[in-house]
Design a protein around this motif. Sequence first.
Motif, PDB file in Angstrom:
ATOM      1  N   ALA A 166       8.225  67.765  51.851  1.00  0.00           N
ATOM      2  CA  ALA A 166       9.028  68.939  52.208  1.00  0.00           C
ATOM      3  C   ALA A 166       8.646  70.139  51.346  1.00  0.00           C
ATOM      4  O   ALA A 166       8.559  71.273  51.834  1.00  0.00           O
ATOM      5  CB  ALA A 166      10.512  68.623  52.058  1.00  0.00           C
ATOM      6  N   ALA A 167       8.414  69.897  50.060  1.00  0.00           N
ATOM      7  CA  ALA A 167       8.010  70.986  49.170  1.00  0.00           C
ATOM      8  C   ALA A 167       6.658  71.568  49.593  1.00  0.00           C
ATOM      9  O   ALA A 167       6.399  72.766  49.410  1.00  0.00           O
ATOM     10  CB  ALA A 167       7.931  70.482  47.729  1.00  0.00           C
TER      11      ALA A 167
ATOM     12  N   LYS B  92      12.461  74.226  43.379  1.00  0.00           N
ATOM     13  CA  LYS B  92      12.329  73.205  42.338  1.00  0.00           C
ATOM     14  C   LYS B  92      12.629  71.840  42.941  1.00  0.00           C
ATOM     15  O   LYS B  92      13.617  71.684  43.667  1.00  0.00           O
ATOM     16  CB  LYS B  92      13.289  73.456  41.173  1.00  0.00           C
ATOM     17  CG  LYS B  92      12.951  74.653  40.299  1.00  0.00           C
ATOM     18  CD  LYS B  92      13.825  74.672  39.058  1.00  0.00           C
ATOM     19  CE  LYS B  92      13.427  75.792  38.112  1.00  0.00           C
ATOM     20  NZ  LYS B  92      14.177  75.724  36.825  1.00  0.00           N
ATOM     21  N   VAL B  93      11.785  70.847  42.609  1.00  0.00           N
ATOM     22  CA  VAL B  93      12.042  69.489  43.071  1.00  0.00           C
ATOM     23  C   VAL B  93      11.833  68.510  41.928  1.00  0.00           C
ATOM     24  O   VAL B  93      10.906  68.656  41.121  1.00  0.00           O
ATOM     25  CB  VAL B  93      11.147  69.098  44.271  1.00  0.00           C
ATOM     26  CG1 VAL B  93      11.412  69.998  45.455  1.00  0.00           C
ATOM     27  CG2 VAL B  93       9.682  69.103  43.912  1.00  0.00           C
ATOM     28  N   GLY B  94      12.715  67.520  41.877  1.00  0.00           N
ATOM     29  CA  GLY B  94      12.576  66.415  40.940  1.00  0.00           C
ATOM     30  C   GLY B  94      12.174  65.167  41.704  1.00  0.00           C
ATOM     31  O   GLY B  94      12.662  64.930  42.820  1.00  0.00           O
TER      32      GLY B  94
ATOM     33  N   SER C 167       4.052  75.069  45.978  1.00  0.00           N
ATOM     34  CA  SER C 167       4.361  76.208  45.111  1.00  0.00           C
ATOM     35  C   SER C 167       5.603  75.976  44.256  1.00  0.00           C
ATOM     36  O   SER C 167       5.813  76.665  43.258  1.00  0.00           O
ATOM     37  CB  SER C 167       4.560  77.472  45.954  1.00  0.00           C
ATOM     38  OG  SER C 167       5.645  77.309  46.862  1.00  0.00           O
ATOM     39  N   ALA C 168       6.431  75.015  44.623  1.00  0.00           N
ATOM     40  CA  ALA C 168       7.648  74.716  43.867  1.00  0.00           C
ATOM     41  C   ALA C 168       7.308  74.127  42.507  1.00  0.00           C
ATOM     42  O   ALA C 168       6.264  73.493  42.315  1.00  0.00           O
ATOM     43  CB  ALA C 168       8.518  73.737  44.647  1.00  0.00           C
ATOM     44  N   GLU C 169       8.210  74.325  41.555  1.00  0.00           N
ATOM     45  CA  GLU C 169       8.107  73.631  40.272  1.00  0.00           C
ATOM     46  C   GLU C 169       8.510  72.175  40.489  1.00  0.00           C
ATOM     47  O   GLU C 169       9.477  71.888  41.196  1.00  0.00           O
ATOM     48  CB  GLU C 169       9.025  74.273  39.234  1.00  0.00           C
ATOM     49  CG  GLU C 169       8.651  75.696  38.876  1.00  0.00           C
ATOM     50  CD  GLU C 169       9.611  76.277  37.855  1.00  0.00           C
ATOM     51  OE1 GLU C 169       9.869  75.613  36.824  1.00  0.00           O
ATOM     52  OE2 GLU C 169      10.134  77.373  38.104  1.00  0.00           O
ATOM     53  N   VAL C 170       7.775  71.263  39.869  1.00  0.00           N
ATOM     54  CA  VAL C 170       8.002  69.837  40.079  1.00  0.00           C
ATOM     55  C   VAL C 170       8.255  69.137  38.746  1.00  0.00           C
ATOM     56  O   VAL C 170       7.486  69.309  37.796  1.00  0.00           O
ATOM     57  CB  VAL C 170       6.798  69.177  40.778  1.00  0.00           C
ATOM     58  CG1 VAL C 170       7.033  67.668  40.942  1.00  0.00           C
ATOM     59  CG2 VAL C 170       6.551  69.827  42.135  1.00  0.00           C
TER      60      VAL C 170
ATOM     61  N   LEU D 143      -0.692  68.713  41.329  1.00  0.00           N
ATOM     62  CA  LEU D 143       0.415  69.665  41.472  1.00  0.00           C
ATOM     63  C   LEU D 143       0.217  70.869  40.552  1.00  0.00           C
ATOM     64  O   LEU D 143       0.025  70.710  39.343  1.00  0.00           O
ATOM     65  CB  LEU D 143       1.743  68.981  41.152  1.00  0.00           C
ATOM     66  CG  LEU D 143       2.209  67.955  42.191  1.00  0.00           C
ATOM     67  CD1 LEU D 143       3.306  67.054  41.611  1.00  0.00           C
ATOM     68  CD2 LEU D 143       2.722  68.658  43.450  1.00  0.00           C
ATOM     69  N   PRO D 144       0.291  72.089  41.083  1.00  0.00           N
ATOM     70  CA  PRO D 144       0.040  73.280  40.270  1.00  0.00           C
ATOM     71  C   PRO D 144       1.090  73.544  39.198  1.00  0.00           C
ATOM     72  O   PRO D 144       0.771  74.104  38.146  1.00  0.00           O
ATOM     73  CB  PRO D 144       0.031  74.421  41.307  1.00  0.00           C
ATOM     74  CG  PRO D 144      -0.179  73.761  42.616  1.00  0.00           C
ATOM     75  CD  PRO D 144       0.460  72.416  42.504  1.00  0.00           C
ATOM     76  N   HIS D 145       2.345  73.183  39.474  1.00  0.00           N
ATOM     77  CA  HIS D 145       3.443  73.500  38.549  1.00  0.00           C
ATOM     78  C   HIS D 145       4.230  72.224  38.277  1.00  0.00           C
ATOM     79  O   HIS D 145       5.313  72.011  38.816  1.00  0.00           O
ATOM     80  CB  HIS D 145       4.354  74.570  39.147  1.00  0.00           C
ATOM     81  CG  HIS D 145       3.616  75.740  39.727  1.00  0.00           C
ATOM     82  ND1 HIS D 145       2.977  76.677  38.948  1.00  0.00           N
ATOM     83  CD2 HIS D 145       3.378  76.100  41.024  1.00  0.00           C
ATOM     84  CE1 HIS D 145       2.396  77.579  39.717  1.00  0.00           C
ATOM     85  NE2 HIS D 145       2.624  77.250  40.979  1.00  0.00           N
ATOM     86  N   CYS D 146       3.685  71.371  37.424  1.00  0.00           N
ATOM     87  CA  CYS D 146       4.249  70.034  37.224  1.00  0.00           C
ATOM     88  C   CYS D 146       4.582  69.777  35.762  1.00  0.00           C
ATOM     89  O   CYS D 146       3.774  70.056  34.865  1.00  0.00           O
ATOM     90  CB  CYS D 146       3.258  68.981  37.716  1.00  0.00           C
ATOM     91  SG  CYS D 146       3.828  67.279  37.537  1.00  0.00           S
ATOM     92  N   ARG D 147       5.790  69.244  35.549  1.00  0.00           N
ATOM     93  CA  ARG D 147       6.188  68.744  34.233  1.00  0.00           C
ATOM     94  C   ARG D 147       6.386  67.242  34.353  1.00  0.00           C
ATOM     95  O   ARG D 147       7.070  66.775  35.253  1.00  0.00           O
ATOM     96  CB  ARG D 147       7.482  69.409  33.761  1.00  0.00           C
ATOM     97  CG  ARG D 147       7.985  68.867  32.426  1.00  0.00           C
ATOM     98  CD  ARG D 147       9.110  69.721  31.873  1.00  0.00           C
ATOM     99  NE  ARG D 147       9.686  69.083  30.700  1.00  0.00           N
ATOM    100  CZ  ARG D 147      10.858  68.462  30.662  1.00  0.00           C
ATOM    101  NH1 ARG D 147      11.603  68.428  31.761  1.00  0.00           N
ATOM    102  NH2 ARG D 147      11.310  67.910  29.562  1.00  0.00           N
TER     103      ARG D 147
END
Length: 295
Positions: A108-109, A117-119, A224-227, A250-254
């Motif tokens: 979905a993201a 933002k998705v966890g 594009s979402a933060e993950v 993932l471009p924006h992953c923690r």
Amino acid sequence: MRTAELTEGAVESRDGTTIGYWKTGQGPAIVILHGSMESARSHTLLAEALAGDFTVYLPDRRGRGLSGPHRPDHTVRTEVEDLEAVLTSTGAEFAFGVSAGGAVVLEAARTLPGLTKVGLYEPAIVDNPTPHWEWLARFDREVAAGNLAGAMVTSMYGLQLAPAFLKVIPRRLMTRMTEKMLVKDERQAAPGAVTMRTLAPTIHHEGALIAELAGTFEAYRAVSAEVLLMGGSKGLAALKPWRDALEKALPHCRRVEFDGLDHGASSDPGGTNPGGSAKAVGRIADELKAFFKQS
């Protein structure tokens, strides 16, 4: 132990199927998407832990609880459309998904514009679809024959959920043990509860979903979402290498790996999650709160 005060709601997915959900809390909206052999109520403790800061929505994925049945043309896209209906109705820009539910949230993201933002907890993204198509054929035969316990054993091995010590137990004995577990679960279930026997046939769609998304790591470079990508040291060993692959894509992953937590750590204890605990849920809730509150 106090439980969250939940109210019931529903939306209509693109194909007209009802997607029911439970709601609690106040603040920015978060949608929590459960995993396999679970229903919306499997994350009641997590919803309670987040409810002081967020409005939490717990949808039942198709074939469970408040939601309508699967249709013959069910695909990952159907799952994304079901989630999209909940996101649109609630205005949620945040979502959290577990295992197969995590795979849906990640897809979905990638394909929907609204998630910021998705966890994800041990999302079921793997490299090879072939093993899943293979066990699904046997699973379907066993379900058609009314052998739900045998089908569950087939899925346990197919999804690599069986601990090593169980693999030496004869399959016939494992099936008898599983049937006793199903009977016990039904006997102890509260009125209206979603039982393991009710959930068992839905495993077909989980296996098909995993097979459909297998090997799609590079596609998630478009997210594009933060993950927030999470897992546990006692989680499914088969999934850990693919979290590594997702982290790179993932471009924006923690990334967070919890010491001592297993695959069911975010879910309420009981049923197929006997090792669950409120403490484990709390550790995941703390990470989610910090992540979703961060500007």
